[in-house]
Design a protein around this motif. Structure first.
Motif, mmCIF file in Angstrom:
data_model
loop_
_atom_site.group_PDB
_atom_site.id
_atom_site.type_symbol
_atom_site.label_atom_id
_atom_site.label_comp_id
_atom_site.label_asym_id
_atom_site.label_seq_id
_atom_site.Cartn_x
_atom_site.Cartn_y
_atom_site.Cartn_z
ATOM 1 N N GLU A 49 0.825 -1.203 0.000
ATOM 2 C CA GLU A 49 0.000 0.000 0.000
ATOM 3 C C GLU A 49 0.860 1.254 0.000
ATOM 4 O O GLU A 49 0.489 2.281 -0.561
ATOM 5 C CB GLU A 49 -0.934 -0.002 1.213
ATOM 6 C CG GLU A 49 -2.097 -0.957 0.989
ATOM 7 C CD GLU A 49 -3.076 -0.970 2.145
ATOM 8 O OE1 GLU A 49 -3.356 0.107 2.668
ATOM 9 O OE2 GLU A 49 -3.535 -2.065 2.502
ATOM 10 N N GLU A 50 2.010 1.149 0.626
ATOM 11 C CA GLU A 50 2.910 2.292 0.654
ATOM 12 C C GLU A 50 3.463 2.588 -0.746
ATOM 13 O O GLU A 50 3.517 3.737 -1.173
ATOM 14 C CB GLU A 50 4.059 2.001 1.622
ATOM 15 C CG GLU A 50 4.442 3.210 2.439
ATOM 16 C CD GLU A 50 5.464 2.842 3.498
ATOM 17 O OE1 GLU A 50 5.526 1.661 3.899
ATOM 18 O OE2 GLU A 50 6.202 3.753 3.906
ATOM 19 N N SER A 53 0.602 4.121 -2.770
ATOM 20 C CA SER A 53 0.298 5.521 -2.487
ATOM 21 C C SER A 53 1.426 6.436 -2.960
ATOM 22 O O SER A 53 1.188 7.569 -3.372
ATOM 23 C CB SER A 53 -0.018 5.732 -1.003
ATOM 24 O OG SER A 53 1.074 5.373 -0.225
ATOM 25 N N ASN A 54 2.658 5.939 -2.944
ATOM 26 C CA ASN A 54 3.770 6.713 -3.509
ATOM 27 C C ASN A 54 3.563 6.963 -5.001
ATOM 28 O O ASN A 54 3.809 8.061 -5.497
ATOM 29 C CB ASN A 54 5.095 5.969 -3.318
ATOM 30 C CG ASN A 54 5.634 6.143 -1.912
ATOM 31 O OD1 ASN A 54 5.266 7.070 -1.202
ATOM 32 N ND2 ASN A 54 6.493 5.232 -1.503
ATOM 33 N N SER A 96 10.040 1.191 -0.147
ATOM 34 C CA SER A 96 9.144 2.324 -0.320
ATOM 35 C C SER A 96 9.874 3.642 -0.546
ATOM 36 O O SER A 96 9.306 4.702 -0.440
ATOM 37 C CB SER A 96 8.187 2.473 0.871
ATOM 38 O OG SER A 96 7.446 1.296 0.987
#
Ligand SMILES: [Zn+2]
Length: 105
Positions: A49-50, A53-54, A96
């Motif tokens: 998810e990281e 979203s990045n 990330s």
């Protein structure tokens, strides 16, 4: 006018060092389908998810830059010619963190 910033994001690859799984045919629009999907080879998470979203943040940044006037861009980028295209590619290394490569054409 051509877009000031071309965002070439696409493909998915396994972040595990010992695994070479990758699929370059995956489009960034389809990243939501890959969210938290296990790698077919080693079953580690292909897109956290990281990471996701990045990527979304980056797309928004590109959109914002492309909506700027040439004057605003000039203020942002310094001595950039209006017709100059800046290409930015991003690597995600599984922690990330993103690496931005800006190449002037
Ligand atoms: Zn893998």
């Amino acid at each position: 006018m051509e877009q000031a910033l071309q965002c070439n994001i696409g493909g998915i690859k396994c972040d595990k060092d010992t695994c070479d799984y990758r699929d370059d045919s995956v489009k960034v629009e389809d990243y939501d389908k890959w969210l938290n999907k296990p790698c077919p080879k080693c079953s580690s998470n292909l897109l956290t998810e990281e990471d996701y979203s990045n990527v979304q943040m980056l797309l928004q940044t590109a959109q914002m830059i492309n909506s700027m006037t040439p004057e605003q861009l000039e203020a942002l980028a310094g001595n950039t010619d209006n017709d100059e295209i800046v290409q930015m590619s991003v690597e995600m290394n599984g922690t990330s963190k993103m690496k931005f490569n800006i190449e002037e054409q």
